[in-house]
Design an enzyme around this catalytic site. Structure first.
Site, PDB file in Angstrom:
ATOM      1  N   ALA A  40     -10.934  -7.019  -1.116  1.00  0.00           N
ATOM      2  CA  ALA A  40     -11.858  -5.889  -1.138  1.00  0.00           C
ATOM      3  C   ALA A  40     -11.695  -5.134  -2.445  1.00  0.00           C
ATOM      4  CB  ALA A  40     -11.588  -4.961   0.043  1.00  0.00           C
ATOM      5  N   GLU A  63     -17.380   7.354   2.087  1.00  0.00           N
ATOM      6  CA  GLU A  63     -17.245   5.930   1.761  1.00  0.00           C
ATOM      7  C   GLU A  63     -18.067   5.038   2.683  1.00  0.00           C
ATOM      8  OE1 GLU A  63     -13.835   2.562   0.879  1.00  0.00           O
ATOM      9  OE2 GLU A  63     -13.249   4.416   1.859  1.00  0.00           O
ATOM     10  N   ARG A 108       0.858  -1.179   0.000  1.00  0.00           N
ATOM     11  CA  ARG A 108       0.000   0.000   0.000  1.00  0.00           C
ATOM     12  C   ARG A 108       0.899   1.236   0.000  1.00  0.00           C
ATOM     13  NH1 ARG A 108      -4.874  -1.058  -1.960  1.00  0.00           N
ATOM     14  NH2 ARG A 108      -5.930  -2.735  -0.852  1.00  0.00           N
ATOM     15  N   GLU A 128      -4.518  -4.822 -14.082  1.00  0.00           N
ATOM     16  CA  GLU A 128      -3.204  -4.362 -14.524  1.00  0.00           C
ATOM     17  C   GLU A 128      -2.596  -3.479 -13.435  1.00  0.00           C
ATOM     18  OE1 GLU A 128      -1.265  -1.609 -18.027  1.00  0.00           O
ATOM     19  OE2 GLU A 128      -3.121  -2.697 -18.456  1.00  0.00           O
TER      20      GLU A 128
END
Length: 186
Positions: free
Chosen positions: A86, A129, A74, A148
């Site tokens: 997720a 969110e 991340r 990708e």
């Protein structure tokens, strides 16, 4: 409890009203807005926030009780993290379809049984969110179909190992911790 938690039911005296809105940034993943609002006492203030189309989290449960997890780098945190599969909801996409798509794309697994658990608001102070949680059971392994530029490791892990990971801070992803909480209380 549901009515107690509902932000609009009987809590109008806390509401802020939008006066004007402007988009500061509009990207592929999110939009940043700056709004001018009227506060409950009549004063004005500004609110900066992120508009996000929402996401799903899948809790893939193997027949032996282990869960399918991912290790993924991340960039904002500059490290690889353990997390549940997720992904974001595409515009107009049904949330179950999103969960099925993300499980297959990221892990290669499909599931015969799906159970909806509920929602989670990960960043209530600055984001719209909403994350929807599903448990996936009766899994069948297959090849992953990563997007990708997406790189991750898929690994089965025991619930005990995952609980220990939360307590020793090796698992810090909020959506994953929330998902494991739901699973442990099913």
């Amino acid at each position: 409890l549901e009515s107690m938690m509902n932000a609009t039911s009987g809590h109008g005296h806390l509401c802020e009203t939008q006066i004007e809105t402007s988009t500061v940034f509009d990207g592929k993943l999110l939009e940043v807005r700056l709004d001018r609002v009227r506060l409950p006492d009549g004063a004005e203030a500004t609110r900066e926030y992120i508009v996000h189309q929402g996401a799903v989290v899948v809790i893939p449960l193997l027949d032996n009780g282990e869960l399918i997890f991912e290790r993924q780098y991340r960039y904002p945190l500059q490290r690889a993290l353990l997390e549940l599969p997720a992904g974001k909801i595409d515009p107009g996409e049904d949330i179950l379809r999103t969960a099925q798509r993300e499980l297959l794309e990221e892990t290669g697994y499909t599931a015969e049984e799906w159970e909806y658990l509920g929602v989670f608001h990960p960043l209530i102070s600055y984001s719209s969110e909403v994350i929807h949680f599903f448990i996936a059971r009766q899994l069948t392994a297959g090849p992953a179909c990563l997007d990708e530029g997406e790189f991750l490791e898929v690994l089965p892990m025991s619930l005990e190992t995952l609980k220990a990971g939360i307590l020793d801070n090796s698992i810090t992803d909020s959506k994953t911790i929330a998902g494991l909480f739901w699973l442990m209380n099913k």
